[in-house]
Design a protein around this motif. Sequence first.
Motif, PDB file in Angstrom:
ATOM      1  N   MET A   1       0.843  -1.204   0.000  1.00  0.00           N
ATOM      2  CA  MET A   1       0.000   0.000   0.000  1.00  0.00           C
ATOM      3  C   MET A   1       0.876   1.251   0.000  1.00  0.00           C
ATOM      4  SD  MET A   1      -3.250  -0.577  -0.010  1.00  0.00           S
ATOM      5  CE  MET A   1      -3.664   1.095   0.389  1.00  0.00           C
ATOM      6  N   GLY A   2       2.123   1.114   0.466  1.00  0.00           N
ATOM      7  CA  GLY A   2       3.035   2.254   0.571  1.00  0.00           C
ATOM      8  C   GLY A   2       3.390   2.888  -0.765  1.00  0.00           C
ATOM      9  N   VAL A   3       3.103   2.212  -1.904  1.00  0.00           N
ATOM     10  CA  VAL A   3       3.416   2.850  -3.193  1.00  0.00           C
ATOM     11  C   VAL A   3       2.538   4.076  -3.423  1.00  0.00           C
ATOM     12  CG1 VAL A   3       4.237   0.742  -4.339  1.00  0.00           C
ATOM     13  CG2 VAL A   3       1.843   1.393  -4.557  1.00  0.00           C
ATOM     14  N   TYR A   4       1.353   4.092  -2.820  1.00  0.00           N
ATOM     15  CA  TYR A   4       0.446   5.226  -3.018  1.00  0.00           C
ATOM     16  C   TYR A   4       0.889   6.439  -2.205  1.00  0.00           C
ATOM     17  CZ  TYR A   4      -2.857   1.580  -4.597  1.00  0.00           C
ATOM     18  OH  TYR A   4      -3.459   0.541  -5.249  1.00  0.00           O
ATOM     19  N   GLY A   5       1.686   6.204  -1.173  1.00  0.00           N
ATOM     20  CA  GLY A   5       2.043   7.288  -0.258  1.00  0.00           C
ATOM     21  C   GLY A   5       0.875   7.546   0.686  1.00  0.00           C
TER      22      GLY A   5
ATOM     23  N   PRO B   1      -0.465   7.883  -9.187  1.00  0.00           N
ATOM     24  CA  PRO B   1       0.881   8.483  -9.017  1.00  0.00           C
ATOM     25  C   PRO B   1       1.552   7.960  -7.741  1.00  0.00           C
ATOM     26  CG  PRO B   1      -0.772  10.154  -9.494  1.00  0.00           C
ATOM     27  CD  PRO B   1      -1.521   8.886  -9.253  1.00  0.00           C
ATOM     28  N   VAL B   2       2.783   7.518  -7.891  1.00  0.00           N
ATOM     29  CA  VAL B   2       3.455   6.895  -6.748  1.00  0.00           C
ATOM     30  C   VAL B   2       4.051   7.966  -5.830  1.00  0.00           C
ATOM     31  CG1 VAL B   2       3.951   4.758  -7.981  1.00  0.00           C
ATOM     32  CG2 VAL B   2       5.607   6.633  -8.043  1.00  0.00           C
ATOM     33  N   ASP B   3       4.217   7.626  -4.575  1.00  0.00           N
ATOM     34  CA  ASP B   3       4.755   8.578  -3.593  1.00  0.00           C
ATOM     35  C   ASP B   3       5.434   7.798  -2.469  1.00  0.00           C
ATOM     36  OD1 ASP B   3       5.267  10.867  -2.148  1.00  0.00           O
ATOM     37  OD2 ASP B   3       3.244  11.002  -1.301  1.00  0.00           O
ATOM     38  N   PRO B   4       6.559   7.103  -2.812  1.00  0.00           N
ATOM     39  CA  PRO B   4       7.166   6.200  -1.815  1.00  0.00           C
ATOM     40  C   PRO B   4       7.777   6.945  -0.637  1.00  0.00           C
ATOM     41  CG  PRO B   4       8.589   6.426  -3.745  1.00  0.00           C
ATOM     42  CD  PRO B   4       7.320   7.152  -4.071  1.00  0.00           C
ATOM     43  N   GLY B   5       7.702   6.328   0.545  1.00  0.00           N
ATOM     44  CA  GLY B   5       8.205   6.968   1.759  1.00  0.00           C
ATOM     45  C   GLY B   5       9.507   6.371   2.271  1.00  0.00           C
ATOM     46  N   SER B   6      10.108   5.447   1.531  1.00  0.00           N
ATOM     47  CA  SER B   6      11.411   4.879   1.938  1.00  0.00           C
ATOM     48  C   SER B   6      12.026   4.232   0.698  1.00  0.00           C
ATOM     49  CB  SER B   6      11.226   3.803   3.019  1.00  0.00           C
ATOM     50  OG  SER B   6      10.665   2.632   2.440  1.00  0.00           O
ATOM     51  N   ILE B   7      13.296   3.873   0.799  1.00  0.00           N
ATOM     52  CA  ILE B   7      13.963   3.181  -0.317  1.00  0.00           C
ATOM     53  C   ILE B   7      13.223   1.877  -0.621  1.00  0.00           C
ATOM     54  CG2 ILE B   7      16.078   1.927  -0.957  1.00  0.00           C
ATOM     55  CD1 ILE B   7      16.591   4.878  -1.118  1.00  0.00           C
ATOM     56  N   TYR B   8      12.831   1.163   0.429  1.00  0.00           N
ATOM     57  CA  TYR B   8      12.080  -0.087   0.217  1.00  0.00           C
ATOM     58  C   TYR B   8      10.811   0.178  -0.596  1.00  0.00           C
ATOM     59  CZ  TYR B   8       8.213  -3.168   1.325  1.00  0.00           C
ATOM     60  OH  TYR B   8       7.084  -3.944   1.220  1.00  0.00           O
ATOM     61  N   HIS B   9      10.024   1.174  -0.179  1.00  0.00           N
ATOM     62  CA  HIS B   9       8.784   1.445  -0.916  1.00  0.00           C
ATOM     63  C   HIS B   9       9.090   1.887  -2.353  1.00  0.00           C
ATOM     64  CE1 HIS B   9       7.266   1.767   3.304  1.00  0.00           C
ATOM     65  NE2 HIS B   9       6.286   1.074   2.759  1.00  0.00           N
ATOM     66  N   MET B  10      10.212   2.598  -2.511  1.00  0.00           N
ATOM     67  CA  MET B  10      10.568   3.034  -3.858  1.00  0.00           C
ATOM     68  C   MET B  10      10.823   1.826  -4.775  1.00  0.00           C
ATOM     69  SD  MET B  10      13.698   5.361  -5.148  1.00  0.00           S
ATOM     70  CE  MET B  10      14.806   4.030  -4.789  1.00  0.00           C
ATOM     71  N   THR B  11      11.449   0.775  -4.228  1.00  0.00           N
ATOM     72  CA  THR B  11      11.699  -0.398  -5.091  1.00  0.00           C
ATOM     73  C   THR B  11      10.377  -1.003  -5.565  1.00  0.00           C
ATOM     74  OG1 THR B  11      11.802  -2.025  -3.271  1.00  0.00           O
ATOM     75  CG2 THR B  11      13.868  -0.963  -3.920  1.00  0.00           C
ATOM     76  N   LYS B  12       9.349  -0.907  -4.736  1.00  0.00           N
ATOM     77  CA  LYS B  12       8.050  -1.482  -5.136  1.00  0.00           C
ATOM     78  C   LYS B  12       7.407  -0.646  -6.235  1.00  0.00           C
ATOM     79  CE  LYS B  12       7.842  -4.921  -2.174  1.00  0.00           C
ATOM     80  NZ  LYS B  12       7.560  -6.310  -2.460  1.00  0.00           N
ATOM     81  N   THR B  13       7.702   0.667  -6.257  1.00  0.00           N
ATOM     82  CA  THR B  13       7.155   1.488  -7.342  1.00  0.00           C
ATOM     83  C   THR B  13       7.915   1.183  -8.648  1.00  0.00           C
ATOM     84  OG1 THR B  13       8.587   3.429  -7.099  1.00  0.00           O
ATOM     85  CG2 THR B  13       6.679   3.344  -5.667  1.00  0.00           C
ATOM     86  N   LEU B  14       9.217   0.858  -8.530  1.00  0.00           N
ATOM     87  CA  LEU B  14       9.979   0.473  -9.729  1.00  0.00           C
ATOM     88  C   LEU B  14       9.466  -0.878 -10.261  1.00  0.00           C
ATOM     89  CD1 LEU B  14      13.542   1.529  -8.498  1.00  0.00           C
ATOM     90  CD2 LEU B  14      12.085   2.750 -10.102  1.00  0.00           C
ATOM     91  N   ASP B  15       9.137  -1.781  -9.355  1.00  0.00           N
ATOM     92  CA  ASP B  15       8.536  -3.062  -9.772  1.00  0.00           C
ATOM     93  C   ASP B  15       7.315  -2.812 -10.646  1.00  0.00           C
ATOM     94  OD1 ASP B  15      10.317  -4.617  -8.314  1.00  0.00           O
ATOM     95  OD2 ASP B  15       8.945  -5.001  -6.642  1.00  0.00           O
ATOM     96  N   GLN B  16       6.507  -1.829 -10.274  1.00  0.00           N
ATOM     97  CA  GLN B  16       5.261  -1.575 -11.021  1.00  0.00           C
ATOM     98  C   GLN B  16       5.539  -1.270 -12.492  1.00  0.00           C
ATOM     99  OE1 GLN B  16       3.229   1.485  -8.268  1.00  0.00           O
ATOM    100  NE2 GLN B  16       1.600   0.320  -9.188  1.00  0.00           N
ATOM    101  N   LEU B  17       6.623  -0.515 -12.749  1.00  0.00           N
ATOM    102  CA  LEU B  17       6.963  -0.183 -14.142  1.00  0.00           C
ATOM    103  C   LEU B  17       7.413  -1.427 -14.901  1.00  0.00           C
ATOM    104  CD1 LEU B  17       8.860   3.220 -13.792  1.00  0.00           C
ATOM    105  CD2 LEU B  17       6.495   2.822 -14.479  1.00  0.00           C
ATOM    106  N   LEU B  18       8.193  -2.273 -14.217  1.00  0.00           N
ATOM    107  CA  LEU B  18       8.618  -3.529 -14.859  1.00  0.00           C
ATOM    108  C   LEU B  18       7.394  -4.367 -15.228  1.00  0.00           C
ATOM    109  CD1 LEU B  18      11.618  -4.355 -12.497  1.00  0.00           C
ATOM    110  CD2 LEU B  18      11.801  -3.968 -14.948  1.00  0.00           C
ATOM    111  N   PHE B  19       6.418  -4.432 -14.334  1.00  0.00           N
ATOM    112  CA  PHE B  19       5.216  -5.236 -14.622  1.00  0.00           C
ATOM    113  C   PHE B  19       4.452  -4.664 -15.814  1.00  0.00           C
ATOM    114  CE2 PHE B  19       5.234  -6.097  -9.836  1.00  0.00           C
ATOM    115  CZ  PHE B  19       6.027  -7.212  -9.996  1.00  0.00           C
ATOM    116  N   GLN B  20       4.311  -3.331 -15.797  1.00  0.00           N
ATOM    117  CA  GLN B  20       3.551  -2.689 -16.868  1.00  0.00           C
ATOM    118  C   GLN B  20       4.204  -2.995 -18.227  1.00  0.00           C
ATOM    119  OE1 GLN B  20       3.259   1.596 -16.609  1.00  0.00           O
ATOM    120  NE2 GLN B  20       1.046   1.522 -16.748  1.00  0.00           N
TER     121      GLN B  20
END
Length: 392
Positions: free
Chosen positions: A146-150, A182-201
């Motif tokens: 859920m953290g990808v949403y910020g 629109p993604v709004d990560p709050g840590s490096i960990y959450h940021m990696t999950k937003t990058l995953d989303q682009l790979l999936f897309q």
Amino acid sequence: MKVIVLGGDGFCGWATSLHLSAEGHEVTIVDNLVRRRTDEELGVQSLTPIRPMPERLQAWRETRNSPIEFVELDVAKDYDRLEALFARVRPDAIVHFAEQRAAPYSMKSPWHKRYTVDNNVNATSAVLCAMVEACPEAHLVHLGTMGVYGYGKTKGMTIPEGYIEATLRSAGQEANVEILYPVDPGSIYHMTKTLDQLLFQYYAKNDGLKITDLHQGIVWGTSTPETDLDERLVNRFDYDGDYGTVLNRFLMQAAIGHPLTVHGSGGQTRAFIHIRDTVRCIALAIRSAPERGARVRIMNQMTETHRVRDLAEMISRMTGVPVEHRDNPRNEMAENDLVVANDTLIKLGLEPTRLSDGLMDEVVRVAEKHRERCDTSRIVCSSLWIKPLAAE
Ligand code: NAD
């Protein structure tokens, strides 16, 4: 179905592997056991005495007579073996938990930041690449957050399941489109999950891979009907400042009489799900794959939202253990609201477990049983989100 569970030795992965095996699926666990080495690095251990993998699997064979295969492999680094495994097993579904999942751990040092990005992004990239080569018909079910949403910029609106309608304006023209929220990560960990989303897309669009991304809330609880069958099947229970998630940490603190440590005002609202529902949601997701060529299916895997200080006060009333406010090590909004849509999993048949269903007592009992294993000096988070400026 044949299901490969990447990260199947971890907290969610172990419980999911047993649940899928109990449902009759043929399960292969892949894990490089890095989480056990991280315990050594941090000088902590799971509050529950988790057994070595061979003992876990032996116990499951004796209990249910349904063998689970285990392959020790680094998903991020050992590409050739991963692709060969996919080609040999020809899985119907792959469940991907194999990432570094703690926000505080990802913020500890430059090494931890780079390790989290290297491990998580390379793991997801390798899985997708190997699927194209070896099992393009398989369905990937990934555990996102859920953290990808910020948590700060929702303006009180309900967070949809992954996508949002937007109006693009450029050079006096307008177009209505549907985009990833629109993604709004709050840590490096959450940021990696937003990058995953682009790979999936990309891989869904280019290669037609069938992908479900589950944006999961904070998991609480520790046991499922399957992990309860034998003490050798016990699941992890992380309570330390890096890996311990907030509700389990409060319940564990209550069990040992340690003040319930709330970061800042405790005005942060977060989404939660019990581990029993995590495993059910994954089983439901596997049963209902998207079509090849469809967009990535995103589901919000959470059952309720709570403000952190409300949780602490509720547990304090339940147990008599006081609440203690500490400086917040995170760089986040002090207060936020959170309204989340979770219609898809409910429509698929999820019957949510609630905090009020009596399972908080169960967590307290598990924590009380193993209290002698707790190192109280490790309970409080020591990672800082913002590097202090050097003194002049
Ligand atoms: P965990 O750390 O307990 O388990 C992760 C497992 O993956 C570990 O067994 C680890 O050894 C393995 N792993 C990590 N990198 C690997 C690699 N390169 N190759 C092979 N194995 C590797 O974490 P968890 O709590 O079970 O979380 C699982 C997933 O669910 C994570 O992706 C996490 O982001 C997501 N999630 C968890 C929570 C939560 O509250 N626990 C909440 C939201 C999302």
